[in-house]
Scaffold this motif. Structure first.
Motif, mmCIF file in Angstrom:
data_model
loop_
_atom_site.group_PDB
_atom_site.id
_atom_site.type_symbol
_atom_site.label_atom_id
_atom_site.label_comp_id
_atom_site.label_asym_id
_atom_site.label_seq_id
_atom_site.Cartn_x
_atom_site.Cartn_y
_atom_site.Cartn_z
ATOM 1 N N GLY A 161 26.431 0.938 22.655
ATOM 2 C CA GLY A 161 27.483 0.218 23.337
ATOM 3 C C GLY A 161 28.839 0.821 23.055
ATOM 4 N N ALA A 162 29.787 0.481 23.888
ATOM 5 C CA ALA A 162 31.148 0.951 23.695
ATOM 6 C C ALA A 162 31.746 0.281 22.470
ATOM 7 C CB ALA A 162 31.983 0.640 24.925
ATOM 8 N N GLY A 163 32.725 0.918 21.892
ATOM 9 C CA GLY A 163 33.401 0.341 20.742
ATOM 10 C C GLY A 163 32.765 0.775 19.439
ATOM 11 N N SER A 164 31.538 0.414 19.248
ATOM 12 C CA SER A 164 30.838 0.814 18.034
ATOM 13 C C SER A 164 29.368 0.982 18.339
ATOM 14 C CB SER A 164 30.991 -0.237 16.928
ATOM 15 O OG SER A 164 30.103 0.063 15.858
ATOM 16 N N PRO A 165 28.789 2.085 17.919
ATOM 17 C CA PRO A 165 27.350 2.268 18.160
ATOM 18 C C PRO A 165 26.497 1.331 17.322
ATOM 19 C CG PRO A 165 28.224 4.050 16.836
ATOM 20 C CD PRO A 165 29.399 3.226 17.261
ATOM 21 N N TYR A 166 27.123 0.606 16.417
ATOM 22 C CA TYR A 166 26.369 -0.341 15.597
ATOM 23 C C TYR A 166 26.329 -1.732 16.214
ATOM 24 C CZ TYR A 166 26.973 3.280 12.074
ATOM 25 O OH TYR A 166 26.971 4.475 11.406
ATOM 26 N N ASN A 167 26.987 -1.888 17.352
ATOM 27 C CA ASN A 167 26.983 -3.212 17.969
ATOM 28 C C ASN A 167 25.684 -3.493 18.690
ATOM 29 O OD1 ASN A 167 29.484 -3.821 16.992
ATOM 30 N ND2 ASN A 167 30.579 -3.237 18.840
ATOM 31 N N GLU A 168 25.287 -2.664 19.593
ATOM 32 C CA GLU A 168 24.016 -2.806 20.288
ATOM 33 C C GLU A 168 23.752 -1.525 21.060
ATOM 34 O OE1 GLU A 168 25.781 -5.759 23.553
ATOM 35 O OE2 GLU A 168 23.682 -5.286 23.932
ATOM 36 N N GLN A 169 22.519 -1.403 21.488
ATOM 37 C CA GLN A 169 22.170 -0.326 22.405
ATOM 38 C C GLN A 169 21.762 -0.937 23.736
ATOM 39 O OE1 GLN A 169 19.410 2.707 21.235
ATOM 40 N NE2 GLN A 169 20.579 3.304 19.429
ATOM 41 N N PHE A 170 22.028 -0.206 24.795
ATOM 42 C CA PHE A 170 21.620 -0.614 26.128
ATOM 43 C C PHE A 170 20.469 0.288 26.568
ATOM 44 C CE2 PHE A 170 24.870 -3.668 26.907
ATOM 45 C CZ PHE A 170 25.930 -3.262 26.112
ATOM 46 N N PHE A 171 19.484 -0.349 27.140
ATOM 47 C CA PHE A 171 18.267 0.363 27.495
ATOM 48 C C PHE A 171 18.095 0.442 29.008
ATOM 49 C CE2 PHE A 171 16.162 0.869 23.422
ATOM 50 C CZ PHE A 171 16.893 0.010 22.622
ATOM 51 N N GLY A 172 17.511 1.544 29.428
ATOM 52 C CA GLY A 172 17.128 1.674 30.816
ATOM 53 C C GLY A 172 15.883 0.853 31.098
ATOM 54 N N PRO A 173 15.512 0.760 32.359
ATOM 55 C CA PRO A 173 14.354 -0.054 32.737
ATOM 56 C C PRO A 173 13.026 0.592 32.385
ATOM 57 C CG PRO A 173 15.270 1.011 34.658
ATOM 58 C CD PRO A 173 16.218 1.296 33.529
ATOM 59 N N GLY A 174 13.057 1.877 32.036
ATOM 60 C CA GLY A 174 11.825 2.552 31.637
ATOM 61 C C GLY A 174 11.122 3.259 32.780
ATOM 62 N N THR A 175 10.350 4.253 32.401
ATOM 63 C CA THR A 175 9.476 4.971 33.331
ATOM 64 C C THR A 175 8.055 4.820 32.817
ATOM 65 O OG1 THR A 175 11.156 6.600 33.975
ATOM 66 C CG2 THR A 175 8.830 7.226 34.254
ATOM 67 N N ARG A 176 7.242 4.166 33.608
ATOM 68 C CA ARG A 176 5.838 3.941 33.213
ATOM 69 C C ARG A 176 5.006 5.113 33.687
ATOM 70 N NH1 ARG A 176 2.991 -0.592 31.679
ATOM 71 N NH2 ARG A 176 4.822 -1.885 32.083
ATOM 72 N N LEU A 177 4.491 5.857 32.741
ATOM 73 C CA LEU A 177 3.722 7.063 33.044
ATOM 74 C C LEU A 177 2.255 6.849 32.727
ATOM 75 C CD1 LEU A 177 3.358 10.106 33.641
ATOM 76 C CD2 LEU A 177 4.051 10.547 31.276
ATOM 77 N N THR A 178 1.415 7.157 33.696
ATOM 78 C CA THR A 178 -0.039 7.135 33.496
ATOM 79 C C THR A 178 -0.564 8.534 33.752
ATOM 80 O OG1 THR A 178 -0.173 4.842 34.246
ATOM 81 C CG2 THR A 178 -2.222 6.118 34.223
ATOM 82 N N VAL A 179 -1.299 9.044 32.791
ATOM 83 C CA VAL A 179 -1.867 10.395 32.915
ATOM 84 C C VAL A 179 -3.384 10.272 33.018
ATOM 85 C CG1 VAL A 179 -2.013 12.700 31.909
ATOM 86 C CG2 VAL A 179 0.025 11.298 31.520
ATOM 87 N N LEU A 180 -3.910 10.828 34.084
ATOM 88 C CA LEU A 180 -5.361 10.729 34.320
ATOM 89 C C LEU A 180 -6.098 11.970 33.836
ATOM 90 C CD1 LEU A 180 -5.207 9.233 37.911
ATOM 91 C CD2 LEU A 180 -5.404 8.017 35.732
#
Lengths: 116, 115
Positions: free
Chosen positions: A97-116
């Protein structure tokens, strides 16, 4: 706060191929993180990507398998190379997060990968 | 090396009731940060609450509060007046102030709020 998007949201791939995952942030950030979340398990940090320098990989993850690019302060890519079924996971990027990296992190929605 | 343990893989609670999720950690550091993150089904992970280790007062955020026991290395999350929207995976996370900004996550607790 930071708004993060990832592409693709999901993919099904054949073993031996590679997939590049994109992460876009709506603000400039120095540090970006890539995590792997295997099915039903916790998040494991793959690497830290700072703009203008080589990514720093965690134990058990190597650049040849997970090359990362960080061309500017709002974008990064993670490639999963020579995939095997064991690479089936959700891959997430995150930023402090802005201001301080110790405040929180923001996460993306993710990429769901399936390998066959 | 730091570790984070969540001993409850799954929990359920009736709507409007109170539930407590457990988290213990191990570290030799004195200054660090603890977090609870929520990951709703098919949605992005978001911060629930944060605690700084040097603060003795337990953090609270509306219906969410923590019981931080530094000596016991325990960091539990209490959710009061549970709502259906609280159904999610909850991760406890640890962060040192060493400058690496590397989170250590627990294995998560899947919470289901029942109507």
């Amino acid at each position: 706060s930071a708004v993060i998007s990832q592409k693709p949201s999901r993919d099904i791939c054949q073993r031996g191929t590679s997939l590049t995952i994109q992460c876009q942030v709506d603000s400039q950030v120095t540090m970006m993180f890539w995590y792997r979340q295997q099915p039903g398990q916790s998040l494991t940090l793959i690497a830290t990507a700072n703009q203008g320098s080589e990514a720093t990989y965690e134990s058990g993850f190597v650049i040849d398998k997970f090359p990362i690019s960080r061309p500017n302060l709002t974008f990064s890519t993670l490639t999963v190379s020579n995939m095997s079924p064991e690479d089936s996971s959700i891959y997430l990027c995150s930023v402090p997060g802005a201001g301080s990296p110790y405040n929180e992190q923001f996460f993306g929605p993710g990429t769901r990968l399936t390998v066959l | 090396a730091q570790t984070v343990t969540q001993s409850q893989p799954e929990m359920s609670v009736q709507e409007a009731e109170t539930v407590t999720l457990s988290c213990t950690y191990d570290t030799s550091e004195n200054n660090y940060y603890l977090f609870w993150y929520k990951q709703p089904p098919s949605r992005q992970m978001i911060l629930v609450i944060r605690q700084e280790a040097y603060k003795q007062q337990n953090a609270t955020e509306n219906r969410f509060s923590v019981n931080f026991q530094k000596a016991a290395k325990s960091f539990s999350l209490k959710i009061s007046d549970s709502q259906l929207g609280d159904t999610a995976m909850y991760f406890c996370a640890f962060l040192t102030d060493s400058g690496t900004y590397k989170y250590i996550f627990g294995t998560g607790t899947r919470l289901k709020v029942l109507a």
